[in-house]
Design an enzyme around this catalytic site. Structure first.
Site, mmCIF file in Angstrom:
data_model
loop_
_atom_site.group_PDB
_atom_site.id
_atom_site.type_symbol
_atom_site.label_atom_id
_atom_site.label_comp_id
_atom_site.label_asym_id
_atom_site.label_seq_id
_atom_site.Cartn_x
_atom_site.Cartn_y
_atom_site.Cartn_z
ATOM 1 N N ARG A 33 0.821 -1.227 0.000
ATOM 2 C CA ARG A 33 0.000 0.000 0.000
ATOM 3 C C ARG A 33 0.849 1.268 0.000
ATOM 4 O O ARG A 33 0.501 2.254 0.647
ATOM 5 C CB ARG A 33 -0.953 0.040 1.210
ATOM 6 N N ARG A 37 -3.805 6.766 0.711
ATOM 7 C CA ARG A 37 -4.336 7.986 1.320
ATOM 8 C C ARG A 37 -3.373 8.741 2.214
ATOM 9 O O ARG A 37 -3.610 9.898 2.537
ATOM 10 C CB ARG A 37 -5.609 7.646 2.112
ATOM 11 N N ARG A 46 -7.102 10.888 -6.579
ATOM 12 C CA ARG A 46 -8.329 10.128 -6.321
ATOM 13 C C ARG A 46 -9.547 11.056 -6.456
ATOM 14 O O ARG A 46 -10.564 10.668 -7.032
ATOM 15 C CB ARG A 46 -8.271 9.527 -4.926
ATOM 16 N N ASP A 83 -6.844 -3.181 -7.261
ATOM 17 C CA ASP A 83 -7.314 -3.782 -6.007
ATOM 18 C C ASP A 83 -7.622 -5.247 -6.246
ATOM 19 O O ASP A 83 -7.914 -5.654 -7.376
ATOM 20 C CB ASP A 83 -8.568 -3.056 -5.490
ATOM 21 N N TYR A 159 -14.624 -12.084 0.313
ATOM 22 C CA TYR A 159 -15.360 -10.838 0.026
ATOM 23 C C TYR A 159 -16.585 -11.112 -0.848
ATOM 24 O O TYR A 159 -17.641 -10.511 -0.672
ATOM 25 C CB TYR A 159 -14.444 -9.815 -0.658
HETATM 26 O O1 1CP Z 1 0.112 0.512 -3.228
HETATM 27 C C1 1CP Z 1 -0.376 -0.632 -3.269
HETATM 28 O O2 1CP Z 1 -0.110 -1.525 -2.443
HETATM 29 C C2 1CP Z 1 -1.182 -0.967 -4.512
HETATM 30 C C3 1CP Z 1 -2.539 -1.137 -4.517
HETATM 31 C C4 1CP Z 1 -3.397 -2.049 -3.631
HETATM 32 C C5 1CP Z 1 -3.261 -3.401 -3.279
HETATM 33 C C6 1CP Z 1 -2.092 -4.310 -3.547
HETATM 34 C C7 1CP Z 1 -4.630 -1.612 -3.109
HETATM 35 C C8 1CP Z 1 -5.172 -0.243 -3.254
HETATM 36 N N1 1CP Z 1 -5.250 -2.676 -2.523
HETATM 37 C C9 1CP Z 1 -4.432 -3.784 -2.591
HETATM 38 C C10 1CP Z 1 -4.697 -5.143 -2.098
HETATM 39 C C11 1CP Z 1 -5.890 -5.405 -1.251
HETATM 40 N N2 1CP Z 1 -7.152 -4.867 -1.335
HETATM 41 C C12 1CP Z 1 -5.920 -6.401 -0.255
HETATM 42 C C13 1CP Z 1 -4.757 -7.311 0.053
HETATM 43 C C14 1CP Z 1 -3.777 -6.706 0.971
HETATM 44 C C15 1CP Z 1 -4.274 -6.328 2.337
HETATM 45 O O3 1CP Z 1 -4.627 -7.256 3.126
HETATM 46 O O4 1CP Z 1 -4.316 -5.131 2.622
HETATM 47 C C16 1CP Z 1 -7.206 -6.421 0.312
HETATM 48 C C17 1CP Z 1 -7.718 -7.316 1.419
HETATM 49 C C18 1CP Z 1 -7.981 -5.434 -0.375
HETATM 50 C C19 1CP Z 1 -9.429 -5.142 -0.177
HETATM 51 C C20 1CP Z 1 -9.634 -3.715 0.120
HETATM 52 N N3 1CP Z 1 -9.548 -2.720 -0.805
HETATM 53 C C21 1CP Z 1 -9.843 -3.122 1.381
HETATM 54 C C22 1CP Z 1 -9.951 -3.855 2.715
HETATM 55 C C23 1CP Z 1 -11.373 -4.029 3.050
HETATM 56 C C24 1CP Z 1 -11.705 -4.785 4.323
HETATM 57 O O5 1CP Z 1 -12.441 -4.179 5.112
HETATM 58 O O6 1CP Z 1 -11.319 -5.941 4.509
HETATM 59 C C25 1CP Z 1 -9.922 -1.727 1.175
HETATM 60 C C26 1CP Z 1 -10.158 -0.654 2.185
HETATM 61 C C27 1CP Z 1 -9.717 -1.510 -0.219
HETATM 62 C C28 1CP Z 1 -9.637 -0.194 -0.921
HETATM 63 C C29 1CP Z 1 -8.278 0.222 -1.335
HETATM 64 N N4 1CP Z 1 -7.445 -0.532 -2.134
HETATM 65 C C30 1CP Z 1 -6.287 0.172 -2.387
HETATM 66 C C31 1CP Z 1 -6.411 1.450 -1.732
HETATM 67 C C32 1CP Z 1 -5.389 2.549 -1.781
HETATM 68 C C33 1CP Z 1 -7.652 1.466 -1.078
HETATM 69 C C34 1CP Z 1 -8.251 2.615 -0.292
HETATM 70 C C35 1CP Z 1 -9.195 3.324 -1.184
HETATM 71 C C36 1CP Z 1 -9.251 4.795 -0.965
HETATM 72 O O7 1CP Z 1 -9.952 5.187 -0.047
HETATM 73 O O8 1CP Z 1 -8.659 5.559 -1.749
#
Ligand code: 1CP
Length: 352
Positions: A33, A37, A46, A83, A159
């Site tokens: 990540r 943000r 964004r 994502d 999910y």
């Molecule tokens: O910079 C990076 O790492 C690249 C992008 C990336 C990756 C590899 C994002 C962007 N998400 C992910 C993987 C991801 N997404 C995982 C696996 C890793 C981990 O465990 O964190 C998972 C479980 C998700 C699912 C997801 N997407 C969640 C978690 C939800 C939950 O409650 O379980 C969330 C909040 C997101 C949104 C997301 N994905 C990425 C970002 C930057 C965001 C936030 C969105 C925003 O508000 O801008």
């Protein structure tokens, strides 16, 4: 020569050296990540995109946010901005990200509901993500590796079945116990489309791949073997056959004592360790002839200061001489001060 073959031979990309058998000092660094943000420039892009998914599906903007942390910190690898929930979205199970609430999907809870998925219809959306990869390979500095990724079938299924993130993945676990054959069909669909998706990313220019299994730790050992190890092994086998030489990193978060078995049974070349993995266990994993990534607590990046410095030093000392890639044990959290990330990179590159 295929772009990936050229890239994996590119010794200027330090990130790839451990996969070629070399322990490098200081270790290569990137952070899960690393785009997100906590960076003001991410928030601006964004906002320009309008929503999180719109950002993922606009290659020029997705490429821009991928590059932002590279410009700031000079990490050794960039990770494609997308994502893990792109896969269900591309399959036709519409995904919504509501501000401050995380993802929402209309749950798929039995075999009948699988008919709502369209595995043959993923091309347009996967194509947009691969276009981001292509742009990145052009725009990234020559020495920066590019990591493609997807979620592991088990984690993506949690999910799809639960319709949202949950602390215990109860809905997916319950389906898997109640009707393993039906649940297997969902996993099989995810295995197949994820292979094509990752293969597309490699063809577009990804140098390495990471498979995120964030909820691997919620399964007891026999279920872990069936829903985490088996699907991952199928993906690794198929990807190796198509793209030999492109390293694959597994991230079986929470796998604990099952991590070594995960490594040997799946054939991954690298394993990412979560924060709860003791450094001595990471050292032992490195004996399995693989690359070990991890595993700083993301909250230390929020705290900063001496606590951060101390743990960086301990990690470097424990992993010295091993094929180690410095990373966090989980993703950067939004309240991370950007200057603490700079402090981390500087310390790793100066102390080691
Ligand atoms: O910079 C990076 O790492 C690249 C992008 C990336 C990756 C590899 C994002 C962007 N998400 C992910 C993987 C991801 N997404 C995982 C696996 C890793 C981990 O465990 O964190 C998972 C479980 C998700 C699912 C997801 N997407 C969640 C978690 C939800 C939950 O409650 O379980 C969330 C909040 C997101 C949104 C997301 N994905 C990425 C970002 C930057 C965001 C936030 C969105 C925003 O508000 O801008």
């Amino acid at each position: 020569m295929a772009p990936n073959a050229r890239a994996s031979l590119n010794t200027r990309r330090r990130f790839l050296a451990p996969f070629a058998g070399q322990a490098v000092n200081p270790p290569p660094i990137w952070l899960m990540r690393q785009a997100g943000r906590y960076l003001p420039e991410y928030r601006a892009t964004r906002d320009e995109a309008g929503s999180f998914l719109a950002l993922c599906y606009r290659p020029e903007l997705a490429a821009e946010v991928t590059l932002q942390p590279i410009r700031r910190y000079g990490f050794d690898a960039a990770i494609l901005f997308a994502d893990i929930l792109i896969v269900p979205d591309a399959l036709g199970q519409e995904v919504r990200f509501e501000t401050g609430e995380g993802p929402r999907l209309d749950p798929i809870t039995d075999e009948m509901a699988l008919s709502r998925l369209e595995p043959s219809g993923t091309e347009a959306k996967f194509g947009l993500i691969c276009e981001t990869v292509q742009r990145l390979r052009q725009d990234l500095p020559e020495e920066t590796a590019l990591i493609g990724f997807c979620g592991a079938p088990w984690t993506v299924a949690t999910y799809m079945v639960g319709g949202r993130g949950s602390p215990d993945q109860a809905d997916a676990r319950a389906w898997a116990y109640r009707d393993p054959d039906g649940f297997q069909k969902l996993i099989d669909i995810l295995v197949e489309v994820s292979i094509d998706y990752l293969s597309g990313q490699v063809k577009a220019g990804a140098d390495a791949l990471q498979i995120f299994d964030s909820w691997a730790g919620s399964l007891p050992d026999n279920e872990f073997a069936r829903w985490v190890i088996d699907p991952t092994r199928h993906m690794v086998d198929a990807l190796k056959a198509r793209h030999p030489g492109v390293p694959i990193i597994g991230f079986p978060r929470g796998a604990g004592a099952s991590t070594a078995e995960f490594v040997t049974a799946t054939g991954v070349e690298g394993v990412s360790c979560d924060t709860s993995m003791p450094l001595c266990a990471m050292r032992e994993l490195a004996e399995l002839d693989i690359v070990v990534q991890g595993n700083l607590d993301p909250l230390l990046l929020v705290a900063g200061g001496d606590a951060l410095d101390r743990r960086i030093d301990e990690t470097l000392a424990a992993m010295k001489g091993r094929r180690h890639i410095f990373n966090l044990g989980h993703g950067i959290v939004p309240q991370t001060p950007p200057e603490n990330v700079a402090r981390l990179v500087e310390r790793i590159r100066s102390v080691a």
